[in-house]
Structure formats: structure tokens, C-alpha cells
Write a protein that holds these residues in place. Structure first.
Motif, short mmCIF file in Angstrom:
data_model
loop_
_atom_site.label_atom_id
_atom_site.label_comp_id
_atom_site.label_asym_id
_atom_site.label_seq_id
_atom_site.Cartn_x
_atom_site.Cartn_y
_atom_site.Cartn_z
N LEU A 14 0.84 -1.19 0.00
CA LEU A 14 0.00 0.00 0.00
C LEU A 14 0.87 1.25 0.00
CD1 LEU A 14 -2.75 -1.33 2.36
CD2 LEU A 14 -2.66 -1.31 -0.13
N THR A 15 0.43 2.24 -0.75
CA THR A 15 1.21 3.46 -0.91
C THR A 15 0.34 4.67 -0.56
OG1 THR A 15 0.45 3.85 -3.16
CG2 THR A 15 2.35 2.39 -2.90
N ASP A 17 -0.88 6.66 -2.45
CA ASP A 17 -1.95 6.85 -3.42
C ASP A 17 -3.03 5.77 -3.41
OD1 ASP A 17 -0.77 9.21 -4.42
OD2 ASP A 17 0.70 7.98 -5.48
N ASN A 18 -2.70 4.56 -2.93
CA ASN A 18 -3.74 3.52 -3.01
C ASN A 18 -4.25 3.06 -1.65
OD1 ASN A 18 -1.91 1.72 -1.92
ND2 ASN A 18 -1.49 0.63 -3.83
N ASP A 21 -8.25 3.75 -0.74
CA ASP A 21 -9.24 2.85 -1.35
C ASP A 21 -9.19 1.47 -0.72
OD1 ASP A 21 -10.22 4.78 -2.97
OD2 ASP A 21 -9.02 4.22 -4.72
N ASN A 22 -7.99 1.02 -0.38
CA ASN A 22 -7.87 -0.32 0.20
C ASN A 22 -8.43 -0.39 1.61
OD1 ASN A 22 -6.44 -2.57 -1.41
ND2 ASN A 22 -5.47 -0.67 -2.07
#
Lengths: 329, 329
Positions: A14-15, A17-18, A21-22
Motif C-alpha cells: 500500500l502506498t 496513493d492507493n 481505497d484499500n
């Protein structure tokens, strides 16, 4: 919960940017649509806050320590998280959202952290404040509905500080409630009692919230006021307060509670009132006519405003137990 | 603070629509530009959250009670607010923002709530885990900089659970640290020690955070891992962990910490290693080469990413102590 019972989406790498959403995805298995929506919005805002500020580890840690200190100073008679909510304007905002008031009814304001549940139930006319240094004040009120009909048997919670600006619960060794009472309106919708003239006071500022105010260069004073809470079946719960016009903090309440319609001018007891209520002529008075909204009117107004706000935000929502959730789950 | 020293804007009759600007205005007297920006964004997001959800008084009160419970369960050895930040993905997000890593260096991950400051400093080769039920594991690591040069005298904090998935601090009556140590890399950038093979474990779920996970129908497990923290002057502080590939929770870590580059396969000790390190042949091994980033490279990368993100968000910002604040105050 046994993890084998839980079906989770794959989460790895996971970053910045994502991750949002996760996290939303894993929370989306929540069976309660309202809690799911609250968490969805919470995660979005918390993450956006960190991204927009490029929150540093040290700042994050300072926030963790601050919130921990706020929690740890709380006791049965001190609620520092409510105080934090108050000074951030959240308490007033939530009251405005949850208890919208038609123009012809009494406005609400912040509950504050000093309401208790142990005030004695007293008959009309009771002396509810026993501070000998307080300036006596006769309080004469009526309660009506929006059509002007008196509302009897309303339960009214009243609380104020003593002449030093302190609530009873702020003293160590408090044995019983003072400067507070529960009363009930009579057949004509009236209630009256003897109290003291409210004074301005600082909110508790010896804890983490006080430290924050100091860092923000804000003062911690509330203008003179007396709290009232009204409850009767069929009517919307009203939490409000009356403020003395001309108080030095009238336009800078630390918790944003003052409303023009809740400002009052002190009056004085005339000869007839002195006789009727058994107080000295010239004693200060607070006179106010409260107007309650029916639960039904309040619910309709709240729901209409909620749906209008959702539409304005471009969100497609439906109501679930009277509160918005996404239309398509 | 004496209120006469504070110049506040007039605040009265605040509504759902104007309270946010007014709270920001009163906070805007904060002399620290960074704290001012943090508060400005915090107030915006907290208020937007309440408006977008039409947060009810009961939900607000439930949140107050939840946060209070989170604060009150915290002790010297339990940090429930960090746990809350972890399960909301905030901890990983903040680490990603504050410690950006070039592609050729070791990635960071969540600190978690179980790091302590009392681990003993031990020489290379020490047995740091004393649980007789743990499966022995030899850990052989190197530390290099991005040019491939060994980095000596790095302070390394290591911590893991026992074979039951519990950290030492989770046991009552803990007298001294176990399954944790502080080590230093040698002249060749090497450090090695004897520990046990990590096991998956549930994060503490007997408190408010555990209740929240249950309501969200999320499990509370973390995949098997060993924590590492690296400190040396001139290098960016690295908080990371190594995860065992193939763990049942590899893709569903309750705190979102797993990264592909931090997954390792267990090896086994060969005859030569057995002799060198004084362990049985066939003992499990964890072998990893860590790469640290210089403080200078990390700072440049963090600042460049911060300014790029601000630009992407359409915000005109400048850096203040390395962190963004509005360009025009």
C-alpha cells in the motif's frame, strides 16, 4: 473474530496513493450501512488531512500523545473530549445538523461538558443556587409549542456556575449538586426558580485543551449564561442556554455558542412580582419564553435538510433510520 | 491567557454554513504557521465529515465515548491510539509521507504499538528470545548505503513476539525485556543474533479498537513478522519489519504493513554456518540486506514529493522547517 469467517480483499504494497481505497474496501464488509458510510468518510478525511498537510511522524506522534492526554484526564465529572469538540466548533455544528429549528422556535446551542444526571427534581419557586456571593436572580419562563399553546409537564434541566464561574463538579469533595436542578412546567407551561446572575468564566484550561488554546493564542472564556435542557415526549429534545447581552465575551465565546435570539437583558423585580414570588423588589430577573418544536416537525426538517445537503454535495443517498447512506451500496 | 491580550474576530450566530470559516478565523491568530495550517485543515475536514454524514448527536456522543475509552485504556505499555491509527491505515500513510524511500533502498512500514525503550544493548550473536517453545531462528543481516558501502555502528532496535504471538509487555508482571534487543552493526555493516521464527498474532482486541474491528467485520491478525528500527546520524531513521512469505495473513494484515520487498523466505543453517554461529545445522534462518538512505537524500525526496503533491492539489505553498505552509499567510 475467527479470521476464517472473514472474507478480506488482498491488501499489500500500500502506498500514499492507493491505501485509502484499500482501507475503505476492507471496511466495506461492515453489515451496518450507516457505520460503513461513517467509516468510509472518516478514512477519506483522515487520509486527505495527512496528505494535504504531509503530516510528519513527529506531528502524528504529538497528536497521538495529545489525544491520549485528552482521554486520560476524563473522569466521571470531566469530559475533555467534549471540550475539544466544543472549541473546534464541532459540538455546535452537530447540534445545528441534528436539531434544526424552524424560525419560530427557540434555537439550540452547545451542551458543554458540565451537565450531570444527578440534579434534584425541584418544585417551581425553588432556590437552586446557594452561593452567598452570587447576585440573586429570579428566573421566569414559559414553554409553548409553535402554535402558541402552553406545554405542561416538560422536564427542564437547568445548570449554571457559582459567582466564581465554577460549576459544582469543579470543586473537590462535592457532596451534592448545587446551581443545578430539574424542574417541570406547570399547566400553563410556566416554570420559575431562584438562581444567581450568571457570570463569565474560563472553560477548564489546566488540561490538554487549555494548552491547545494557548498555542492557538485563543482565550478560554465563555460569556455569562445559564443552561437549559427540555425533554417531553412528542417534542424535539432542546439543549440551549440564555446569554447576557453586553457580556465582554459576547462575540468571542470560546465554544461558539452565542446566538442573537438567545441573548437576554436582565430585568428587575417590581412590587407585584416581589409579592408573588417572595423576593425583594429590585432583584434581577431573567424572563424568557421558550418555544418547542414537535418531534415530527423536527424529523421532517432534519431529513429534508439532510437530503438537500446530500444533493448539493452531489451524493446519491437514501435515508436509513433517518440518516443518510449511499443509495447504491 | 488574559483575554484582553487576545484580539478575536466577532463570532456569533454561527450556523452549519458559516461556522467553519469562523473557527478557522479565530484559530488564525496562531503564531506558528505550521500549527495554523494543521488546524485550518483539521477544522475543515472535521466539519466536512459532520456535514457530509449529517452526524447525529447520538453518533457524536458514541464517538466521544469511543475516543475516551481509547485514551483511558492506554498505559506505559499499551498505546491504543497508535493501534487505532494503525487499523485506519493512517500510520502506514504517515510513514510513507515522512520517510519516502528511493527504489534502491529498504522500504519502511508501521512501527506498531509494541516498541519499548528499555531493550538491552547486546553484542552480535546474542540469543534475544528466551521462549523455549519458539522455533530457533538465526538472523543474519547487513546494512549498506545506496552506493553499496557497508554502514557500521548503526543502532538497531529489534522486537518480536514469543511463540504464542505475545510481546513481553503483554504479560502482567513483566520484569525485564524479552524478544527484543538493541544491537549495533560491525565494521562490515553486519549484525546477527539468535531469535525465534515469528508467528502470526492478533493485535490487542480486548479494547475499543478490537470492538470497532468486530463491528466492521474485520479480523485482527497480523502476519508473522520481526520489527527492525535503524538509527545512525546522517541516515534517515528507518522503521521497518520483515514478513514471512506465505503467511495466512500475508494479504490481509490488520494494520496494512506488508510490502512485497519486505517478504522473506526462511532458509536453513548449513554446516559452515552452524560452526560459525554456534547453532545446529538445519536451524531456520532469516537473511536480509538492509539499505539505508542518507538524511540528505531523504529530506530532498520528501520535500520534492511534498511540493509536487501540493501543486497537484492546486495549493500554493512554501516549506517551513521542511513542511508545507501556505505561501501567502
Amino acid at each position: 473474530m475467527d479470521p476464517s469467517e472473514v472474507d478480506v480483499p488482498p491488501l499489500k504494497d500500500l502506498t500514499i496513493d492507493n491505501i485509502t481505497d484499500n482501507v475503505k474496501l476492507i471496511n466495506s464488509q461492515c453489515p451496518d450501512p450507516r457505520l460503513k458510510y461513517l467509516l468510509e468518510r472518516l478514512v477519506q478525511h483522515v487520509h486527505d488531512f495527512a496528505r494535504e498537510t504531509r503530516l510528519s511522524h513527529n506531528e502524528w506522534l504529538a497528536a497521538i500523545q495529545f489525544l491520549t492526554a485528552v482521554g486520560q484526564i476524563c473522569t466521571d465529572v470531566r469530559q475533555e473530549f467534549i471540550l475539544l469538540s466544543d472549541i473546534l466548533g464541532l459540538s455546535l455544528l452537530v447540534d445545528s445538523i441534528d436539531h434544526p429549528k424552524p424560525a419560530d422556535s427557540t434555537e439550540g446551542t452547545v451542551l458543554g461538558p458540565f451537565h450531570t444526571h444527578d440534579a434534584h427534581s425541584e418544585p417551581n419557586g425553588t432556590q437552586i443556587a446557594h452561593d452567598p456571593d452570587g447576585e440573586p436572580c429570579l428566573v421566569l419562563c414559559t414553554i409553548k409549542d409553535r402554535s402558541g399553546k402552553p406545554v405542561s409537564d416538560v422536564k427542564i434541566d437547568i445548570w449554571e456556575t457559582d459567582s466564581k464561574g465554577k460549576y459544582d463538579v469543579q470543586y473537590e469533595g462535592r457532596e451534592q449538586p448545587d446551581q443545578r436542578a430539574v424542574m417541570h412546567s406547570d399547566e400553563e407551561g410556566k416554570f420559575w426558580f431562584k438562581a444567581i446572575v450568571p457570570v463569565p468564566y474560563p472553560i477548564p484550561h489546566d488540561g490538554p485543551v487549555g494548552k491547545l488554546l494557548k498555542l492557538l493564542k485563543r482565550h478560554c472564556y465563555r460569556p455569562s449564561h445559564m443552561h437549559f435542557m427540555f425533554e417531553k415526549e412528542g417534542f424535539d429534545h432542546l439543549i440551549t442556554a440564555l446569554y447576557l447581552r453586553g457580556d465582554p465575551y459576547e462575540t468571542s465565546d470560546a465554544v461558539f455558542g452565542v446566538k442573537e435570539s438567545l441573548l437576554i437583558d436582565l430585568g428587575t423585580v417590581n412590587a407585584e412580582q416581589a409579592k408573588t414570588y417572595g423576593v425583594k423588589e429590585g432583584t434581577k430577573t431573567i424572563v424568557y419564553d421558550f418555544v418547542l418544536v414537535s418531534e415530527e416537525d423536527s424529523r421532517k426538517l432534519r431529513e429534508a435538510k439532510a437530503m438537500a445537503a446530500m444533493k448539493h454535495l452531489g451524493l446519491r443517498m437514501k435515508l436509513y433510520n433517518g440518516l443518510p447512506v449511499p443509495e447504491i451500496d
